[in-house]
Enzyme design. Sequence first.
Site, mmCIF file in Angstrom:
data_model
loop_
_atom_site.group_PDB
_atom_site.id
_atom_site.type_symbol
_atom_site.label_atom_id
_atom_site.label_comp_id
_atom_site.label_asym_id
_atom_site.label_seq_id
_atom_site.Cartn_x
_atom_site.Cartn_y
_atom_site.Cartn_z
ATOM 1 N N HIS A 196 0.867 -1.180 0.000
ATOM 2 C CA HIS A 196 0.000 0.000 0.000
ATOM 3 C C HIS A 196 0.907 1.235 0.000
ATOM 4 O O HIS A 196 2.016 1.187 0.526
ATOM 5 C CB HIS A 196 -0.838 -0.057 1.287
ATOM 6 C CG HIS A 196 -1.916 0.965 1.399
ATOM 7 N ND1 HIS A 196 -1.678 2.263 1.794
ATOM 8 C CD2 HIS A 196 -3.254 0.880 1.208
ATOM 9 C CE1 HIS A 196 -2.821 2.926 1.841
ATOM 10 N NE2 HIS A 196 -3.797 2.118 1.474
ATOM 11 N N ASP A 225 3.130 -4.775 7.984
ATOM 12 C CA ASP A 225 1.927 -3.948 7.875
ATOM 13 C C ASP A 225 0.734 -4.889 8.065
ATOM 14 O O ASP A 225 0.413 -5.683 7.182
ATOM 15 C CB ASP A 225 1.909 -3.277 6.498
ATOM 16 C CG ASP A 225 0.612 -2.519 6.229
ATOM 17 O OD1 ASP A 225 -0.353 -2.658 7.008
ATOM 18 O OD2 ASP A 225 0.567 -1.793 5.214
ATOM 19 N N GLN A 238 -4.379 -5.337 6.913
ATOM 20 C CA GLN A 238 -5.357 -6.267 6.324
ATOM 21 C C GLN A 238 -5.303 -7.665 6.933
ATOM 22 O O GLN A 238 -6.063 -8.543 6.517
ATOM 23 C CB GLN A 238 -5.145 -6.366 4.800
ATOM 24 C CG GLN A 238 -5.349 -5.065 4.049
ATOM 25 C CD GLN A 238 -6.790 -4.550 4.118
ATOM 26 O OE1 GLN A 238 -7.718 -5.262 4.498
ATOM 27 N NE2 GLN A 238 -6.981 -3.288 3.753
ATOM 28 N N LYS A 266 -10.293 -0.679 10.565
ATOM 29 C CA LYS A 266 -10.407 -1.863 9.707
ATOM 30 C C LYS A 266 -10.760 -3.111 10.516
ATOM 31 O O LYS A 266 -10.978 -4.180 9.964
ATOM 32 C CB LYS A 266 -9.106 -2.080 8.930
ATOM 33 C CG LYS A 266 -8.837 -0.964 7.917
ATOM 34 C CD LYS A 266 -7.701 -1.312 7.008
ATOM 35 C CE LYS A 266 -7.165 -0.115 6.237
ATOM 36 N NZ LYS A 266 -8.037 0.305 5.132
ATOM 37 N N CYS A 286 -4.741 2.455 -3.687
ATOM 38 C CA CYS A 286 -3.505 2.972 -3.054
ATOM 39 C C CYS A 286 -2.349 2.012 -3.246
ATOM 40 O O CYS A 286 -1.537 1.800 -2.330
ATOM 41 C CB CYS A 286 -3.716 3.262 -1.567
ATOM 42 S SG CYS A 286 -4.897 4.548 -1.259
HETATM 43 N N1 PLP Z 1 -1.707 -0.807 4.646
HETATM 44 C C1 PLP Z 1 -2.634 -1.550 4.037
HETATM 45 C C2 PLP Z 1 -2.276 -2.921 3.557
HETATM 46 C C3 PLP Z 1 -3.919 -1.040 3.842
HETATM 47 O O1 PLP Z 1 -4.845 -1.779 3.221
HETATM 48 C C4 PLP Z 1 -4.216 0.268 4.311
HETATM 49 C C5 PLP Z 1 -5.547 0.852 4.075
HETATM 50 O O2 PLP Z 1 -6.272 0.485 3.199
HETATM 51 C C6 PLP Z 1 -3.217 0.988 4.960
HETATM 52 C C7 PLP Z 1 -1.980 0.418 5.115
HETATM 53 C C8 PLP Z 1 -3.477 2.360 5.490
HETATM 54 O O3 PLP Z 1 -4.377 2.319 6.537
HETATM 55 P P1 PLP Z 1 -4.954 3.669 7.178
HETATM 56 O O4 PLP Z 1 -5.505 4.465 6.035
HETATM 57 O O5 PLP Z 1 -6.002 3.199 8.117
HETATM 58 O O6 PLP Z 1 -3.818 4.347 7.854
#
Ligand code: PLP
Length: 417
Positions: A131, A208, A211, A234, A376
């Site tokens: 992401h 990270d 998900q 999430k 993203c």
């Molecule tokens: N990392 C992953 C794999 C994501 O799917 C997301 C959000 O969709 C993020 C990071 C960023 O999360 P946040 O926008 O809640 O900071």
Amino acid sequence: MTATTHILPDFDAEAIRSDFPILSREVYGRPLVYLDNAATTQKPRAVVEAIASEYYNENANVHRGVHFLSQKATELHEASRETVRQFINAGSTSEIIFTRGTTEAINLLAFSFGEAYCQAGDEIIVTVMEHHSNIVPWQMLCQRKGMQLRVLPMNDDGTLQTDQLSTLLNSRTRLLCITHVSNVLGQVNPVADIIRTAHEAGVPVLVDGAQSTPHFAIDVQALDCDFFAFSGHKIYGPTGVGVLFGKQKYLEEMPPYQGGGEMIDHVSFDHTTYNQLPYKFEAGTPDYVGTHALATALQYVSHIGMDRIAAYERDLTAYALSQLRNVPDIHIYGHAPGATTADDAVISFNVGHIHHLDMGTLLDRLGIAVRTGHHCAEPLMRRLGVEGTVRASLAFYNTRADIDALVAGIDRVRKMF
Ligand code: PLP
């Protein structure tokens, strides 16, 4: 209860749905089919009520107050930290830093880890399926310090080329940053193996978990990851709250990310000393109502059981894949039949020449909420050779009826083109 909702004999998705008031609303006069859970999840009544109840009954700024309400709010806030610790099985609450979300957690790490451990000529490894929030902060660090970003590639089936790790890891590598589950492909990366390989080369790893945390049990000690980030919204919690876990040995050596109240020990114009962990990284008034609501969400899913949630969702994902594979001209990204990686509850696809935005917009008119675009993850889109995809992402309150509605909706859209 309909037969279609009852996949596992002891998992009552219909009863669970009644905990989420928004799921019974209609859009455009049709029942809502919410399949955008990777973007954000809906909130159970318990979470919404925890927020209202704290504002109604216990609201006061935390940590600094001697009065009753401040002590109550502080107790809730610090109890939430303990709930998070247990949820991811960290060794100590000193290792749990509250942030605004995964993005802020990674930015904090990129700044602070960068200050402590990185210099010109050093390297950071990310993977092609990250992401943007696990790419751009590292790019910014590289620009600041004159460092290099290296990228672990993937195979056409969406699995990472882990055999390339040994050529990427070297004496200049400072950190390896990898998503646990791709927010586009929905495949679970073999992070435990990757962490072991990185550690053999003396390189710490950030996972990270944005998900993964919502879908299966996390044990940061068993994984042996050095850092782990996730977002409250999430995992059925509120927006604006997230977590960075870090091993104490690193956090002790890393400088603060932001200055202000809470993060200090003593301040004078000549010299300031910093607070102990984890407060050193939590400048300013925290979202203490949010942390309590996040803990409520974690207790809610723990009560159902993360292993039961994982089993139900894996079954539902397998059902969704089996139904979607019957759609003519569909291209599903990742989830290669027979691939060694596990399937998680995120499915990206395109159908024939129908633009993803058209598909998403027309599905929406049928009451079906999916996400469209690059999610993203523009470098991953480039690797897949597409501008964007349609993404259906599942939660444990989804049912086979939701999948059937999606497949029927896609069929209807297909016939319009
Ligand atoms: N990392 C992953 C794999 C994501 O799917 C997301 C959000 O969709 C993020 C990071 C960023 O999360 P946040 O926008 O809640 O900071």
